[in-house]
Design a protein around this motif. Structure first.
Motif, PDB file in Angstrom:
ATOM      1  N   LEU A 231      83.415  66.809  52.788  1.00 50.61           N
ATOM      2  CA  LEU A 231      84.470  67.504  53.522  1.00 50.61           C
ATOM      3  C   LEU A 231      83.917  68.091  54.811  1.00 50.61           C
ATOM      4  O   LEU A 231      84.546  68.003  55.876  1.00 50.61           O
ATOM      5  N   ASP A 232      82.736  68.668  54.744  1.00 49.19           N
ATOM      6  CA  ASP A 232      82.113  69.247  55.930  1.00 49.19           C
ATOM      7  C   ASP A 232      81.776  68.175  56.962  1.00 49.19           C
ATOM      8  O   ASP A 232      81.926  68.388  58.169  1.00 49.19           O
ATOM      9  N   LEU A 233      81.323  67.015  56.503  1.00 46.84           N
ATOM     10  CA  LEU A 233      81.007  65.921  57.421  1.00 46.84           C
ATOM     11  C   LEU A 233      82.245  65.516  58.221  1.00 46.84           C
ATOM     12  O   LEU A 233      82.202  65.372  59.448  1.00 46.84           O
ATOM     13  N   LEU A 234      83.353  65.331  57.545  1.00 48.35           N
ATOM     14  CA  LEU A 234      84.591  64.923  58.207  1.00 48.35           C
ATOM     15  C   LEU A 234      85.127  66.035  59.107  1.00 48.35           C
ATOM     16  O   LEU A 234      85.568  65.783  60.235  1.00 48.35           O
ATOM     17  N   ASN A 235      85.076  67.278  58.633  1.00 46.89           N
ATOM     18  CA  ASN A 235      85.567  68.395  59.439  1.00 46.89           C
ATOM     19  C   ASN A 235      84.732  68.610  60.699  1.00 46.89           C
ATOM     20  O   ASN A 235      85.265  68.821  61.789  1.00 46.89           O
ATOM     21  N   SER A 236      83.406  68.550  60.546  1.00 47.89           N
ATOM     22  CA  SER A 236      82.537  68.804  61.698  1.00 47.89           C
ATOM     23  C   SER A 236      82.659  67.705  62.746  1.00 47.89           C
ATOM     24  O   SER A 236      82.557  67.961  63.943  1.00 47.89           O
ATOM     25  N   SER A 237      82.907  66.469  62.304  1.00 45.40           N
ATOM     26  CA  SER A 237      83.126  65.388  63.266  1.00 45.40           C
ATOM     27  C   SER A 237      84.373  65.651  64.098  1.00 45.40           C
ATOM     28  O   SER A 237      84.379  65.451  65.322  1.00 45.40           O
ATOM     29  N   ALA A 238      85.437  66.123  63.448  1.00 44.44           N
ATOM     30  CA  ALA A 238      86.695  66.372  64.152  1.00 44.44           C
ATOM     31  C   ALA A 238      86.624  67.595  65.056  1.00 44.44           C
ATOM     32  O   ALA A 238      87.333  67.666  66.062  1.00 44.44           O
TER      33      ALA A 238
END
Length: 375
Positions: A231-238
């Motif tokens: 979840l953090d990977l996807l959020n930080s990319s956005a």
């Protein structure tokens, strides 16, 4: 070390992400023989090289120690002259320049060097020659001892699909069954949708994806990270400007969610990071349509290559991941082989202890746990 268009594992984005999940991040800039520790790569100039180093600390009752890790660096061409000597010299040179900036309890600096061999024989010969060369160096009592690790961090074998041709050309170079399966999935009514963490329906899509992860883990005995990691990977990319784009893809049929993948896109490459599948309607071939959608998006993004990121080194029906080999190679890419991880040892006694513990951990997750899952 890279200047621009880094491999994703050497981006500042990836280092910052890992820094929130148990690692400490270090950034270095090299200007000839001089090295500087910096807060970010924003300080680097055109004639300099930058290097991301991750450090993980472990605490035992009697001792605290750390390991440093340098993923996908340095880079070499597989056809360089005197490659073995250049390879070990470069690992030693980098280590000598940065070790004074690392925690004093660092027992080794682990490298995952980027050397792409086109044949398994070439790769095996290089590793064998390197081991022999390093053994000779050991007898000379070098200050910085270098060893090939028993376990590798990044997958040493992978499939790279060139995206420089048209979609029609890429399709034509796949195995015919793969083209058929892509079309079959669409004909059966399988729909693929991609999600950014900024999308309104992302939270529910992510929950569906993680359910598939749990099913995959139970079925195949695969070890995954905690939910918050993905979840953090996807959020930080956005949320991070100029970061690699990380997307979640789901394949659905009606109200059923069949499979999902997470893929990363940056200027250097597109990388299939994670995948999961359910236990129903597997004959609808959702995995093929998922990959094809991600491949088409990678072309639109401008990525020159799509990395399927890990598979067995060769076709072997007795290999427990033989099906994965067939799946990834069927898309028409090139199978390449990298030498795996090498350690520059800084503290020999504690390194020996860590090496033994690491072997036991690898045996538990890669052998025992899968046997218990019936694989």
């Amino acid at each position: 070390m890279r200047n621009q268009e880094q491999r994703f594992l050497q981006t500042e984005f990836w280092a910052d992400f890992k820094g929130r999940h148990g690692w400490k991040t270090f950034f270095f800039i090299f200007d000839g023989d001089n090295v500087s520790k910096v807060e970010s790569f924003k300080e680097y100039k055109e004639n300099e090289k930058c290097l991301s180093v991750l450090v993980r600390s472990f605490s035992l009752k009697i001792k605290k120690f750390s390991i440093a890790y340098i993923p996908m660096s340095p880079e070499f061409s597989s056809n360089e002259e005197n490659l073995s000597q250049k390879f070990s010299n470069e690992l030693e040179s980098i280590s000598k320049k940065i070790f004074k900036f690392l925690p004093k309890d660092t027992i080794c600096i682990r490298f995952d060097p980027a050397i792409d061999f086109e044949s398994l024989e070439e790769k095996n010969n290089f590793v064998a020659n390197e081991k022999k060369f390093l053994k000779q160096r050991k007898t000379k009592k070098e200050n910085f001892c270098i060893e090939k690790t028993a376990t590798d961090i990044q997958p040493p074998d992978t499939v790279l699909l060139s995206l420089l041709e048209s979609e029609e050309k890429i399709l034509s170079e796949m195995k015919s069954k793969w083209r058929y399966n892509i079309r079959l999935a669409a004909k059966k009514g399988v729909e693929v949708k991609s999600y950014s963490a900024k999308d309104a329906d992302f939270p529910s899509a992510f929950e569906e994806f993680f359910k598939l992860f749990m099913q995959t883990s139970e079925r195949d005995g695969v070890q995954f990270h905690q939910k918050n990691y993905y979840l953090d990977l996807l959020n930080s990319s956005a949320e991070t400007p100029n970061a690699p784009v990380v997307k979640l893809y789901l394949a659905k049929h009606g109200s059923d969610v069949l499979a999902g993948i997470i893929t990363l896109f940056c200027q250097r490459e597109a990388v299939y990071l994670y995948g999961a599948s359910g236990n129903i309607k597997r004959n609808f071939m959702p995995a093929y349509l998922l990959q094809w959608n991600a491949i088409c998006d990678a072309k639109k993004f401008g990525c020159p290559v799509y990395d399927f990121y890990g598979c067995p080194p060769e076709e072997n029906k007795n290999h427990p991941m033989h099906g994965l080999f067939l799946f990834k190679t069927g898309f028409g890419g090139k199978l390449i082989h990298r030498p795996g991880s090498f350690d520059v040892v800084l503290k020999k006694n504690w390194y020996s202890f860590y090496k033994t513990a690491e072997k036991l951990r690898a045996w538990f997750y890669k052998s025992l746990k899968k046997k218990l899952a019936g694989r």
